[in-house]
Motif scaffolding. Structure first.
Motif, PDB file in Angstrom:
ATOM      1  N   GLU A 178     -13.555   9.071   0.917  1.00 16.56           N
ATOM      2  CA  GLU A 178     -12.621   8.138   1.555  1.00 16.56           C
ATOM      3  C   GLU A 178     -11.188   8.431   1.117  1.00 16.56           C
ATOM      4  OE1 GLU A 178     -13.516   4.004   0.944  1.00 16.56           O
ATOM      5  OE2 GLU A 178     -15.381   4.127   2.102  1.00 16.56           O
ATOM      6  N   ASN A 179     -11.007   8.722  -0.174  1.00 18.84           N
ATOM      7  CA  ASN A 179      -9.671   9.082  -0.674  1.00 18.84           C
ATOM      8  C   ASN A 179      -9.151  10.330   0.031  1.00 18.84           C
ATOM      9  OD1 ASN A 179      -9.541   6.983  -2.507  1.00 18.84           O
ATOM     10  ND2 ASN A 179     -10.209   8.213  -4.237  1.00 18.84           N
ATOM     11  N   ILE A 180     -10.009  11.341   0.155  1.00 19.13           N
ATOM     12  CA  ILE A 180      -9.599  12.589   0.798  1.00 19.13           C
ATOM     13  C   ILE A 180      -9.237  12.332   2.253  1.00 19.13           C
ATOM     14  CG2 ILE A 180     -10.341  14.915   1.453  1.00 19.13           C
ATOM     15  CD1 ILE A 180     -12.161  14.842  -1.100  1.00 19.13           C
TER      16      ILE A 180
ATOM     17  N   GLY B 169      -9.806  13.086  -4.903  1.00 16.58           N
ATOM     18  CA  GLY B 169      -8.836  12.616  -3.917  1.00 16.58           C
ATOM     19  C   GLY B 169      -7.789  11.645  -4.437  1.00 16.58           C
ATOM     20  N   THR B 170      -7.925  11.168  -5.686  1.00 18.49           N
ATOM     21  CA  THR B 170      -6.950  10.189  -6.182  1.00 18.49           C
ATOM     22  C   THR B 170      -5.564  10.809  -6.334  1.00 18.49           C
ATOM     23  OG1 THR B 170      -7.620  10.647  -8.462  1.00 18.49           O
ATOM     24  CG2 THR B 170      -8.655   8.769  -7.384  1.00 18.49           C
TER      25      THR B 170
ATOM     26  N   GLU C 270      -5.167  11.609   6.695  1.00 21.33           N
ATOM     27  CA  GLU C 270      -4.521  10.769   7.717  1.00 21.33           C
ATOM     28  C   GLU C 270      -3.039  10.571   7.396  1.00 21.33           C
ATOM     29  OE1 GLU C 270      -5.774   9.775  10.648  1.00 21.33           O
ATOM     30  OE2 GLU C 270      -7.496  10.984  10.056  1.00 21.33           O
ATOM     31  N   ALA C 271      -2.741  10.325   6.135  1.00 27.01           N
ATOM     32  CA  ALA C 271      -1.340  10.142   5.734  1.00 27.01           C
ATOM     33  C   ALA C 271      -0.545  11.433   5.912  1.00 27.01           C
ATOM     34  CB  ALA C 271      -1.273   9.678   4.280  1.00 27.01           C
TER      35      ALA C 271
ATOM     36  N   LYS D 175      -5.008   1.770  -0.366  1.00 27.70           N
ATOM     37  CA  LYS D 175      -5.960   1.560  -1.454  1.00 27.70           C
ATOM     38  C   LYS D 175      -6.515   2.905  -1.898  1.00 27.70           C
ATOM     39  CE  LYS D 175     -10.260  -0.626  -2.698  1.00 27.70           C
ATOM     40  NZ  LYS D 175     -11.602  -0.862  -2.222  1.00 27.70           N
ATOM     41  N   ILE D 176      -6.365   3.180  -3.197  1.00 29.12           N
ATOM     42  CA  ILE D 176      -6.921   4.403  -3.779  1.00 29.12           C
ATOM     43  C   ILE D 176      -8.164   4.018  -4.566  1.00 29.12           C
ATOM     44  CG2 ILE D 176      -6.513   6.331  -5.345  1.00 29.12           C
ATOM     45  CD1 ILE D 176      -3.498   5.956  -4.819  1.00 29.12           C
TER      46      ILE D 176
END
Length: 187
Positions: free
Chosen positions: A88-90, A59-60, A95-96, A76-77
């Motif tokens: 969480e990254n994904i 996800g980064t 969401e973005a 925060k990545i």
């Protein structure tokens, strides 16, 4: 992760095979090249399933992508390779992406990428994000977004429609004229 999961069988295997058959290496390669254009990563832009999964799974890169489209989309990545941090990254990417205008029906579930269940939907989401990127002054991919076609009607034009009888209410024109209930039908 997906390596520790039992294989699917029966109808589930058929459904998974149908999902996997939709995946296109060419579209995935185009998507990865677009991501490289915006972020400078990844080095390998071949569109095979394994490469796409390995490039995107933590996800980064997804978070860097939305930050390249609109600065500060993901605050925060997480750089950790722990499963919940990657997910969480994904989630932050998803969401973005929704805030950038990607419709909910064109997004994917976190598990689709993390457990490699539906990479086709991941590519669809990235293609949709690629169309929206043009709205933010960035290079876009895929078909062009449709332009608005707003129409203005006067009050007189709006009222004129109230005096038209719709054919859904029936008509007295055509073959059935003159037929009444109880009457005989002439042949």
């Amino acid at each position: 992760m997906a390596e520790y999961r039992a294989g699917k069988a029966g109808i589930n295997a058929e459904a998974q095979a149908r999902i996997n058959s939709k995946y296109s290496d060419d579209i995935a390669a185009e998507t990865l090249q677009w991501i490289k254009l915006l972020t400078g990563e990844p080095a390998d832009t071949s569109g095979n399933v394994d490469n796409l999964y390995n490039v995107l799974r933590d996800g980064t890169l997804l978070c860097k992508l939305v930050n390249a489209i609109q600065e500060g989309s993901v605050k925060k990545i997480n750089q950790s390779t722990m499963a919940f941090k990657c997910m969480e990254n994904i989630n932050a990417f998803l969401e973005a992406a929704k805030k950038l205008g990607v419709p909910p029906q064109e997004t994917f579930q976190t598990i689709d990428l993390w457990e490699r269940q539906n990479l086709y939907s991941v590519v669809i989401c990235l293609q949709s994000l690629g169309r929206k990127a043009g709205n933010y002054g960035k290079p876009s991919i895929g078909p062009k977004e449709a332009d608005k076609n707003v129409r203005q009607f006067t009050e007189e034009q709006l009222n004129a429609g109230q005096h038209v009888i719709s054919l859904q209410y029936g008509t007295n024109k055509g073959q059935q004229t003159g037929i009444s209930f109880g009457g005989r039908r002439q042949m």
